[in-house]
Design an enzyme around this catalytic site. Sequence first.
Site, PDB file in Angstrom:
ATOM      1  N   ASP A 151      -5.874   1.044   8.640  1.00  0.00           N
ATOM      2  CA  ASP A 151      -4.995   1.368   7.689  1.00  0.00           C
ATOM      3  C   ASP A 151      -3.465   1.427   8.234  1.00  0.00           C
ATOM      4  O   ASP A 151      -2.553   1.079   7.504  1.00  0.00           O
ATOM      5  CB  ASP A 151      -5.138   3.034   7.110  1.00  0.00           C
ATOM      6  CG  ASP A 151      -6.420   2.969   6.344  1.00  0.00           C
ATOM      7  OD1 ASP A 151      -6.654   1.962   5.773  1.00  0.00           O
ATOM      8  OD2 ASP A 151      -6.891   4.110   6.143  1.00  0.00           O
ATOM      9  N   TYR A 406      -9.701   2.012  -4.889  1.00  0.00           N
ATOM     10  CA  TYR A 406      -8.571   2.847  -5.401  1.00  0.00           C
ATOM     11  C   TYR A 406      -8.148   2.460  -6.895  1.00  0.00           C
ATOM     12  O   TYR A 406      -8.335   1.354  -7.217  1.00  0.00           O
ATOM     13  CB  TYR A 406      -7.156   2.897  -4.524  1.00  0.00           C
ATOM     14  CG  TYR A 406      -7.216   3.579  -3.304  1.00  0.00           C
ATOM     15  CD1 TYR A 406      -8.362   4.072  -2.457  1.00  0.00           C
ATOM     16  CD2 TYR A 406      -5.986   3.958  -2.644  1.00  0.00           C
ATOM     17  CE1 TYR A 406      -8.316   4.626  -1.364  1.00  0.00           C
ATOM     18  CE2 TYR A 406      -6.079   4.515  -1.200  1.00  0.00           C
ATOM     19  CZ  TYR A 406      -7.232   4.752  -0.777  1.00  0.00           C
ATOM     20  OH  TYR A 406      -7.184   5.726   0.260  1.00  0.00           O
TER      21      TYR A 406
END
Length: 469
Positions: A151, A406
């Site tokens: 990330d 997401y």
Amino acid sequence: MNPNQKIITIGSVSLTIATICFLMQIAILVTTVTLHFKQYECSSPPNNQVMPCEPIIIERNITEIVYLTNTTIEKEICPKLVEYRNWSKPQCKITGFAPFSKDNSIRLSAGGDIWVTREPYVSCDPGKCYQFALGQGTTLDNKHSNDTIHDRTPYRTLLMNELGVPFHLGTRQVCIAWSSSSCHDGKAWLHVCVTGHDKNATASFIYDGRLVDSIGSWSKNILRTQESECVCINGTCTVVMTDGSASERADTKILFIEEGKIVHISPLSGSAQHVEECSCYPRYPGVRCVCRDNWKGSNRPVVDINVKDYSIVSSYVCSGLVGDTPRKNDRSSSSYCRNPNNEKGNHGVKGWAFDDGNDVWMGRTISEESRSGYETFKVIGGWSTPNSKLQINRQVIVDSDNRSGYSGIFSVEGKSCINRCFYVELIRGREQETRVWWTSNSIVVFCGTSGTYGTGSWPDGADINLMPI
């Protein structure tokens, strides 16, 4: 009539006709010029009218050039006033959601230079919508794409393109960021960009293309923000930021920003126990966010932000059909509005919901355990009645055999109401698809509709066997 008289008569008639033609040309020219100037005439306020004194932005003047019978006439077009958005219109009444956009980034990556991304979102200025994502500093068909499942790296940047335009090599890199949020206040874009060391990151606030402010990590544990659009009302933008543990108590603050400058910071208050990755929308005169509890709850926290006095109230979505993943099955799941449900609360996924009177519209993965499939529906009483479970208007966005990720909300102002739209991240690559070494995504976007609609499924669609390794 002798020859001289004939010549004089013919000459007189010709002169008369020429004079008439000349006068007609002048009349046409005068009429054309008058009408053109009148079309762009700036209206002046009547005498004694009080004009507002607050600062306004005037767009750069434009000069229009008109060519009439070899004569150049210049007239300055009236300056266009640009005002802050206030989002005071009511929310649109909808029956469900209709397809709006799909960028097919992964499929296109099989034969073109497309960025490796994750954490996408959508936000609109008053005239156009844009898609954002956090790039990994590489295209997919590039050895640097190996191991892009991570990330946070110093190579990640916030990308911005018109909605529907994949992130190609010519894409603008707005800022350095491994966590971000963006919104338009009616005058310019605000970008909140977080980057740096996990234990001492920096959030930069970029407004109208200029760095205006910054803030450092306050808990020294991965400062992070929404990964979807922030919201601006009358020039004040709000963004929810968290610093601290992802699986225990963390320190969440709501920042109030005006033209890129932090003007106030409020701590999270209310009954929400853990707040991350909020999906926020204007609910005039304030802002409402539905977030991710990564510690205790599979029911989603709600954060209400008062833009005028900077006060914060938090709770949880009342619907017993909960929105996070993982979660219990719908028979066993619960939510009682105030507290986390302590049901598979550790871990989660960014998502969204929004109120519709006493009801709630929401989206979630179809799978109860993994980021697979995606569905939307309305829960009657889901905003006000504890543990309400009456579901209507269910739609499948991505079938359960395909991956999702997401999701988040964005708002679009129409002529008479504010529409709610959402996007779904369609993740491909690692960890699940181990044939390749990269992790990236495409998106699909839907918007609320008051009309009828059909059925379908809109997965990413790339054949992983055809993709670069």
